[in-house]
Scaffold this active site. Structure first.
Site: not given
Length: 322
Positions: A114-116
C-alpha cells in the site's frame, strides 16, 4: 546480529515459521491485469459485463481465489498491490478485502503493498486500517487485516512511528521503501548526501527504527523493500540492516534472477522474501511456459513457474550458504 532484548514472538518469527514450513521464501504478488486473466473466468461473469466495475471486480476476486488455491501448497505469502484494486473504486476495494480474508482462511501471510505515509494523525488512521483495528461504539473491527504493509519514509520518523507502534501492538510488520526496483529509482534514492547515498541513510534509519522490535529469531518487525534489480546495492544494504527482513521485488518480469538475490540473505539463509507477480500469475503468456501450456492450461503454467522459482532460489541458497 544485535542482541535480542525481548524474546516475545514478533511478525518475522511468524514469517520464518511459515517460510520453513513450505521451504519457500517466495511471495506471490496478486497484481490483477484484466486483459491477462483467462477467458474461462471472465465468461463465468459475462451476465454482469454491462456493469463494468462490478463485472471486473468479480472476475478479479474469482481469479485471486483460484490462484490462492493453486499456490497455497507451494508458498505461504501473498502480496496484493492495492493500486490494482483501487482502480475499480469501492468494488475493487471490496475485492482487495475479500482477497485478504480468503488468503487468511487458507493460512497464508498477507503483505499489503500500500506504500502509505502521512502526517502522524493520518498515518495512525492508515496503520489502524491496514494492520490494526478500529473501535466503533462498543465494537472493535478489523478493516483490512493484512499481516504487514509497505510504507514510505519520505515524511520522516514521526510519519512512521504510528505504523511501527501499531505493528508492535498487533504483532504485525512493516516494510520501509529503501531502494526500489524501478529504473528511475536512483533519481532521488541514489543522491549523495555528504558521503552517503540517500537510500543508505534511509537504510540506517530503518535499522534504528527496528531496534525495539527484534524477535526470537533475531529479526526485526521493521523490514525493508530492496529491489533485486540492483544487486550491488543489495550487499551494502544487507550490511547496514542485518536484522531487517527484505521484501525483494524485481524478480522475473523486471529481469532479476536467482543469481542476483544472493546478497539479500544472511548467513543463516534467512532475511529475504522474493516477490514475483506477472511471471507467476501469467506464466502462460511467457516462454518457456507459453509454448508448453498456453492460456487454456494457465494453472499448469503458473504451478510450473512457481515450482521452478522455488527450486532456483533453494539451489542458490544451498550453493551460497550450504
Amino acid at each position: 546480529m544485535p542482541v535480542i532484548s525481548d524474546s516475545r514472538e514478533n511478525f518475522t518469527d511468524q514469517l520464518i515459521t511459515a517460510i520453513r514450513k513450505k521451504n519457500s521464501c517466495v511471495a506471490v504478488g496478486l497484481d490483477p491485469y484484466l486483459t491477462l486473466i483467462p477467458d474461462t473466468i471472465k465468461q463465468k461473469f459475462s451476465p454482469l459485463s454491462k456493469e463494468s466495475l462490478e463485472y471486473t471486480s468479480r472476475v478479479i476476486l474469482e481469479f485471486n481465489i483460484q490462484v490462492i488455491d493453486l499456490i497455497a501448497p507451494f508458498v505461504n505469502i501473498i502480496k496484493p498491490q492495492i493500486a490494482f484494486y483501487e482502480l475499480y473504486g469501492w468494488r475493487g476495494i471490496r475485492t482487495y478485502t475479500e482477497t485478504i480474508r480468503y488468503a487468511k482462511q487458507k493460512g497464508l501471510i498477507v503483505i499489503g503493498d500500500v506504500k502509505r505515509s502521512d502526517v502522524p494523525s493520518t498515518a495512525e488512521a492508515y496503520a489502524n486500517a491496514h494492520i490494526g483495528d478500529v473501535r466503533i461504539d462498543h465494537v472493535t473491527e478489523i478493516p483490512f487485516g493484512a499481516d504487514a504493509i509497505t510504507v514510505n519514509p519520505y515524511l520522516g520518523t514521526d510519519s512512521l512511528l504510528p505504523f511501527i507502534q501499531t505493528a508492535q501492538k498487533h504483532k504485525k510488520g512493516i516494510f520501509v521503501l529503501v531502494k526500489t526496483s524501478n529504473p528511475d529509482s536512483g533519481e532521488f534514492q541514489d543522491l549523495l548526501c555528504g558521503e552517503k547515498k540517500l537510500h543508505e541513510i534511509v537504510a540506517e534509519k530503518t535499522h534504528a527504527w527496528g531496534n525495539d522490535s527484534i524477535g526470537k529469531q533475531g529479526y526485526s518487525a521493521v523490514g525493508a523493500v530492496v529491489g533485486a534489480t540492483y544487486p550491488h546495492e543489495l550487499s551494502i544494504l544487507r550490511r547496514i540492516m542485518p536484522a531487517a527482513y527484505f521484501l525483494v521485488p524485481g524478480y522475473g518480469t523486471q529481469g532479476a534472477t536467482a543469481k542476483d538475490i544472493g546478497y539479500c540473505f544472511n548467513r543463516d539463509g534467512l532475511g529475504a522474501i522474493i516477490n514475483a507477480s506477472r511471471s507467476i500469475l501469467y506464466a502462460y503468456a511467457v516462454s518457456p511456459w507459453k509454448e508448453k501450456y498456453g492460456m487454456q492450461s494457465w494453472k499448469d503454467a503458473t504451478q510450473a513457474a512457481l515450482i521452478k522459482m522455488n527450486e532456483d532460489i533453494r539451489n542458490m541458497l544451498k550453493v551460497t550458504y550450504g
